[in-house]
Design a protein around this motif. Structure first.
Motif, PDB file in Angstrom:
ATOM      1  N   UNK A  74      53.757   1.299  46.530  1.00  0.00           N
ATOM      2  CA  UNK A  74      55.069   1.921  46.460  1.00  0.00           C
ATOM      3  C   UNK A  74      54.952   3.425  46.674  1.00  0.00           C
ATOM      4  N   UNK A  75      56.033   4.036  47.161  1.00  0.00           N
ATOM      5  CA  UNK A  75      56.085   5.477  47.369  1.00  0.00           C
ATOM      6  C   UNK A  75      56.150   6.169  46.009  1.00  0.00           C
ATOM      7  N   UNK A  76      55.249   7.111  45.810  1.00  0.00           N
ATOM      8  CA  UNK A  76      55.209   7.866  44.561  1.00  0.00           C
ATOM      9  C   UNK A  76      56.270   8.961  44.580  1.00  0.00           C
ATOM     10  N   UNK A  77      56.768   9.335  43.398  1.00  0.00           N
ATOM     11  CA  UNK A  77      57.689  10.478  43.341  1.00  0.00           C
ATOM     12  C   UNK A  77      56.988  11.726  43.874  1.00  0.00           C
ATOM     13  N   UNK A  78      57.716  12.590  44.589  1.00  0.00           N
ATOM     14  CA  UNK A  78      57.091  13.774  45.198  1.00  0.00           C
ATOM     15  C   UNK A  78      56.321  14.649  44.226  1.00  0.00           C
ATOM     16  N   UNK A  79      56.761  14.757  42.998  1.00  0.00           N
ATOM     17  CA  UNK A  79      56.114  15.645  42.033  1.00  0.00           C
ATOM     18  C   UNK A  79      54.729  15.155  41.626  1.00  0.00           C
ATOM     19  N   UNK A  80      54.429  13.864  41.894  1.00  0.00           N
ATOM     20  CA  UNK A  80      53.137  13.345  41.455  1.00  0.00           C
ATOM     21  C   UNK A  80      52.012  13.622  42.445  1.00  0.00           C
ATOM     22  N   UNK A  81      52.341  14.176  43.607  1.00  0.00           N
ATOM     23  CA  UNK A  81      51.308  14.497  44.592  1.00  0.00           C
ATOM     24  C   UNK A  81      50.416  15.588  44.010  1.00  0.00           C
ATOM     25  N   UNK A  82      49.122  15.409  44.162  1.00  0.00           N
ATOM     26  CA  UNK A  82      48.171  16.379  43.633  1.00  0.00           C
ATOM     27  C   UNK A  82      48.416  17.728  44.290  1.00  0.00           C
ATOM     28  N   UNK A  83      49.095  18.604  43.578  1.00  0.00           N
ATOM     29  CA  UNK A  83      49.576  19.846  44.174  1.00  0.00           C
ATOM     30  C   UNK A  83      48.503  20.892  44.418  1.00  0.00           C
ATOM     31  N   UNK A  84      47.601  21.083  43.496  1.00  0.00           N
ATOM     32  CA  UNK A  84      46.711  22.234  43.596  1.00  0.00           C
ATOM     33  C   UNK A  84      45.900  22.253  44.897  1.00  0.00           C
ATOM     34  N   UNK A  85      45.139  21.216  45.163  1.00  0.00           N
ATOM     35  CA  UNK A  85      44.309  21.206  46.368  1.00  0.00           C
ATOM     36  C   UNK A  85      45.154  21.101  47.625  1.00  0.00           C
ATOM     37  N   UNK A  86      46.169  20.271  47.581  1.00  0.00           N
ATOM     38  CA  UNK A  86      47.031  20.082  48.736  1.00  0.00           C
ATOM     39  C   UNK A  86      47.761  21.386  49.059  1.00  0.00           C
ATOM     40  N   UNK A  87      48.243  22.069  48.030  1.00  0.00           N
ATOM     41  CA  UNK A  87      48.967  23.323  48.233  1.00  0.00           C
ATOM     42  C   UNK A  87      48.071  24.383  48.864  1.00  0.00           C
ATOM     43  N   UNK A  88      46.843  24.478  48.398  1.00  0.00           N
ATOM     44  CA  UNK A  88      45.901  25.451  48.964  1.00  0.00           C
ATOM     45  C   UNK A  88      45.658  25.132  50.436  1.00  0.00           C
ATOM     46  N   UNK A  89      45.461  23.854  50.747  1.00  0.00           N
ATOM     47  CA  UNK A  89      45.211  23.451  52.133  1.00  0.00           C
ATOM     48  C   UNK A  89      46.412  23.794  53.019  1.00  0.00           C
TER      49      UNK A  89
END
Length: 127
Positions: A74-89
């Motif tokens: 199932x599609x996860x809620x957007x807030x659950x995406x691992x932000x720290x590493x993804x945001x840096x990338x």
């Protein structure tokens, strides 16, 4: 719904991941929507089920989807995406693209206008 380029140098599982991310970002797939089963998608796309399994595992690892045993993916809620590493990338990639845009002569005000035009397309983003 999903088209893959078998001639591309990019691996099929990465293309599949990109397509699912694009569908999520464009809100075609909404949070808690069920993804197609591995078997069904493999038949539809005529690719090996292991390729789909690999894409799903990576999407889950990255926080884009979640699995309910016996029920599916199932599609996860957007807030659950691992932000720290993804945001840096994303920030690093964006800096490179913006630097290149300014190098080839795109003015800062034009870049700002583009960002303003994109902002309303994404729900929950900062304006």
């Amino acid at each position: 719904m999903i088209e893959l380029d078998v001639q591309s140098r990019k691996p099929i599982y990465e293309q599949l991941m990109d397509k699912f991310k694009e569908l999520m970002i464009n809100e075609v797939l909404l949070e808690h929507n069920q993804l197609p089963s591995i078997r069904l998608l493999a038949q539809e796309l005529t690719i090996n089920p292991n390729t789909i399994q690999k894409a799903y595992k990576q999407l889950e690892s990255d926080g884009y989807i979640y699995t309910l045993p016996g029920k599916g993916n199932f599609v996860a809620p957007p807030k659950s995406i691992k932000n720290s590493l993804k945001e840096v990338k994303i920030r690093n990639e964006l800096e490179k693209v913006l630097a290149e845009a300014m190098y080839i002569g795109i003015e800062k005000h034009e870049i700002h206008r583009l960002v303003k035009d994109i902002s309303p397309l994404r729900k929950g983003g900062d304006s």
